[in-house]
Design an enzyme around this catalytic site. Sequence first.
Site, PDB file in Angstrom:
ATOM      1  N   SER A 221       0.837  -1.195   0.000  1.00  9.53           N
ATOM      2  CA  SER A 221       0.000   0.000   0.000  1.00  9.53           C
ATOM      3  C   SER A 221       0.870   1.242   0.000  1.00  9.53           C
ATOM      4  CB  SER A 221      -0.940   0.003   1.200  1.00  9.53           C
ATOM      5  OG  SER A 221      -0.284   0.538   2.324  1.00  9.53           O
ATOM      6  N   LYS A 222       0.403   2.227  -0.773  1.00 12.13           N
ATOM      7  CA  LYS A 222       1.136   3.488  -0.912  1.00 12.13           C
ATOM      8  C   LYS A 222       1.402   4.119   0.447  1.00 12.13           C
ATOM      9  CE  LYS A 222      -0.380   5.466  -5.210  1.00 12.13           C
ATOM     10  NZ  LYS A 222      -1.333   6.378  -5.787  1.00 12.13           N
TER      11      LYS A 222
END
Length: 457
Positions: A221-222
Amino acid sequence: MNKSQDKEIRTRIAPSPTGDLHIGTVRTALFSYLFAKQNDGKFIVRIEDTDKERSKKEFEKDILEGFKWLGLKEDEMYRQSERTDVYKKYIKQLLDSENAYISKEESKANPPAGGAGKEIEVVRLKNPGKKVEFEDMIRGKIEFDTTELGDFVIARSIDDPLYHLAVVVDDHEMSISHIIRGEDHISNTPRQILIQEALGINRPKYAHIPLILAPDRSKMSKRRNATSITEYRQKGYISRALVNYMALLGWNPGTDRELFTLEKLIEEFKLENIQKGGAAFDIEKLNWFNREYIKRMSEDEVFENVKENLPTSIINMSEYSDAILRKIIPIISERMNVFGDIKQMSDDGELDYYFKNPEYNAKDLLWKQDTDLKTSSEHLKKIASLLEGINENDFIQDSVKEVVWGYAEEKGKGSVLWPMRYALSGRDKSPDPFALAEVLGKDETIYRLNNAINKIG
Ligand code: GLU
């Protein structure tokens, strides 16, 4: 490898410019590039910008610059937004052959409050509803019953193709022989095969590669992991180290060898050896690669990179010189994963004292087991006189240590070496006093020792 009898190997990376270049895209591009190049084939970059709302030029720029920085040079480049006429021809063909039809329906997008959506005409593929089977080069045979997909939409209008149609048409028009892409696209493949069959075009070979997972094997996830290549670039990672690390994310050469140039990867890479399970991204391992690449750089190259990353506040210091910077590079290198770490070291005050007289309070010169600064002062005087005896040209850490060590053993190492080190660095933590003395040189070292003696008074 001579593949002249076979069809040319042509691979592609097909990023949608809806975000910065993602590490997953880079790895897919790298595998596609390696496979094409080892077969004297072509590697194609295709910008999939049919989604007009989400596609942005700035992302396209980031993606293309990223590939260039990594050395993944494309042989051909296309942009889907410039190919509407091509898709139109194929949509017409599908309508004419009655493999697709125009369907009048209510748009689901943004209906006015309380009202129905506006009427639109979309193009739907007539789904024969059958079992589609394909051979994946990594996962083997994959079967899918397409009945449940219904007559899916392939274009918003004859001028506005959707993803599946555009991908199929382009892969065909561009003679893509092998589609190497993330396994999140497996579920798209049956739809794309149905479109190929309706158009009567050949099926390319498929290789769906496992996704890159976060270190805890959850989805990347970013928010928690840096997923954009630009971020790694800005942190100061070396592009060759990143390429080397990414190649080993999900592929292994079957030997212990870990360091590969791009050229060597082209020779050694084997599509069949890509593992089926997801590969966890390990920043420590990437850092290890980066350090290995720094070690293999020439002294001058390291120097240039270090200087480039040094804040101007340091370069502007009165005693800054390239010569001192060169001397501290081995010390910095031990503590650095990427050149970008130099900024942090500087912010933490770990570099200033090489280039200017340190500021500190006299009481800090006192070793924790001593009670009287007079003792520290005596030690400093003794050290200064011992160092006076060293020839300026021989003022290296070994000779400094040699003359001070006996005295330190006799009087207590902490009691002697703590004030010495503090006088030179002004910090609780720093390299040992002998390494510091060598960097500073004879005059500056003795000058700083005398300063400390004067401070104690
Ligand atoms: N444009 C698609 C994406 O960004 C890739 C399409 C493909 O590789 O077939 O995920």
